[in-house]
Scaffold this motif. Structure first.
Motif, mmCIF file in Angstrom:
data_model
loop_
_atom_site.group_PDB
_atom_site.id
_atom_site.type_symbol
_atom_site.label_atom_id
_atom_site.label_comp_id
_atom_site.label_asym_id
_atom_site.label_seq_id
_atom_site.Cartn_x
_atom_site.Cartn_y
_atom_site.Cartn_z
ATOM 1 N N ARG A 190 -20.007 33.196 45.152
ATOM 2 C CA ARG A 190 -19.208 33.838 46.214
ATOM 3 C C ARG A 190 -18.927 32.864 47.352
ATOM 4 N NH1 ARG A 190 -23.017 38.281 45.624
ATOM 5 N NH2 ARG A 190 -22.154 39.683 44.075
ATOM 6 N N MET A 249 -14.092 32.003 43.559
ATOM 7 C CA MET A 249 -14.343 32.885 42.424
ATOM 8 C C MET A 249 -13.622 34.209 42.662
ATOM 9 S SD MET A 249 -17.830 34.569 40.874
ATOM 10 C CE MET A 249 -17.886 35.829 42.139
ATOM 11 N N ILE A 250 -12.848 34.622 41.669
ATOM 12 C CA ILE A 250 -12.152 35.898 41.765
ATOM 13 C C ILE A 250 -12.977 36.989 41.088
ATOM 14 C CG2 ILE A 250 -10.067 37.176 41.134
ATOM 15 C CD1 ILE A 250 -8.572 34.432 41.262
ATOM 16 N N THR A 251 -13.389 36.744 39.838
ATOM 17 C CA THR A 251 -14.212 37.701 39.094
ATOM 18 C C THR A 251 -15.165 36.949 38.174
ATOM 19 O OG1 THR A 251 -12.647 37.878 37.254
ATOM 20 C CG2 THR A 251 -12.415 39.495 39.035
ATOM 21 N N ARG A 252 -16.223 37.638 37.769
ATOM 22 C CA ARG A 252 -17.153 37.076 36.789
ATOM 23 C C ARG A 252 -17.632 38.203 35.892
ATOM 24 N NH1 ARG A 252 -23.291 34.719 37.563
ATOM 25 N NH2 ARG A 252 -23.386 33.592 35.572
ATOM 26 N N THR A 253 -17.681 37.916 34.602
ATOM 27 C CA THR A 253 -18.204 38.845 33.610
ATOM 28 C C THR A 253 -19.134 38.077 32.693
ATOM 29 O OG1 THR A 253 -16.124 40.083 33.654
ATOM 30 C CG2 THR A 253 -17.591 40.491 31.796
ATOM 31 N N ILE A 283 -15.464 33.444 34.050
ATOM 32 C CA ILE A 283 -15.215 33.428 35.494
ATOM 33 C C ILE A 283 -13.741 33.137 35.731
ATOM 34 C CG2 ILE A 283 -15.766 32.379 37.724
ATOM 35 C CD1 ILE A 283 -18.484 31.600 36.582
ATOM 36 N N THR A 284 -13.123 33.931 36.568
ATOM 37 C CA THR A 284 -11.750 33.667 36.985
ATOM 38 C C THR A 284 -11.823 32.969 38.340
ATOM 39 O OG1 THR A 284 -10.959 35.639 35.834
ATOM 40 C CG2 THR A 284 -9.486 34.668 37.473
ATOM 41 N N TRP A 285 -11.204 31.787 38.393
ATOM 42 C CA TRP A 285 -11.175 30.969 39.602
ATOM 43 C C TRP A 285 -9.760 30.926 40.159
ATOM 44 C CZ3 TRP A 285 -15.715 29.393 41.525
ATOM 45 C CH2 TRP A 285 -16.797 29.257 40.667
ATOM 46 N N THR A 286 -9.645 30.597 41.428
ATOM 47 C CA THR A 286 -8.323 30.499 42.055
ATOM 48 C C THR A 286 -7.495 29.350 41.496
ATOM 49 O OG1 THR A 286 -9.278 29.191 43.858
ATOM 50 C CG2 THR A 286 -9.041 31.579 44.226
ATOM 51 N N GLN A 328 -3.242 39.440 34.181
ATOM 52 C CA GLN A 328 -4.518 40.031 34.593
ATOM 53 C C GLN A 328 -4.268 41.474 34.986
ATOM 54 O OE1 GLN A 328 -6.765 37.702 37.352
ATOM 55 N NE2 GLN A 328 -8.230 39.322 37.741
ATOM 56 N N GLU A 339 -6.244 45.178 36.184
ATOM 57 C CA GLU A 339 -7.465 45.810 36.700
ATOM 58 C C GLU A 339 -7.509 47.250 36.264
ATOM 59 O OE1 GLU A 339 -9.843 44.126 38.401
ATOM 60 O OE2 GLU A 339 -8.622 42.337 38.238
#
Length: 124
Positions: free
Chosen positions: A57, A62-66, A79-82, A122, A124
């Protein structure tokens, strides 16, 4: 002999596509698949992986992480990064972080596969 943790992802980070022909700041998916070291408790690994959250964070990128695993024991950290540059920077900085050591000690380094791909859609 195992690869030192600080060099583990270096080939993937340094040779990842730079996204020529894109805007340069396109969000990118970092997909890392791996297996745990034999005998590793999955709940302990999840807890250690969660311990990386404050650092991830703090990057602001970092946008999202799974984190997921399948029935065969293959784990995927997505991980989705900018941007690709942000992903590379974070990966390089991560190895200097003490909270990364428990996570990395539980991963079978010979099983790691890391790749980056520009996000095309992407939802949501």
């Amino acid at each position: 002999m195992r690869t030192p943790i600080t060099n583990l992802f270096a080939p993937a980070i340094n040779h990842a596509p730079t996204g020529e022909g894109t805007a340069g700041a396109q969000p990118v998916a970092e997909i890392v698949t791996f297996r745990l070291v034999d005998g590793t408790d999955p709940a302990s690994f999840i807890s250690a992986a969660d311990g990386m959250a404050p650092f991830l964070r703090s990057t602001g990128a970092m946008i999202t992480r799974t984190l997921s695993s399948d029935e065969s024991g293959l784990w995927t950290d997505h991980i989705t990064w900018t941007s690709l540059e942000a992903a590379k920077t974070a990966a390089n900085e991560m190895f200097q972080r003490p909270e990364a050591q428990p996570v990395m000690s539980m991963i079978d380094h010979d099983s790691i596969d890391m790749r980056h791909a520009p996000i095309q859609l992407q939802q949501e």
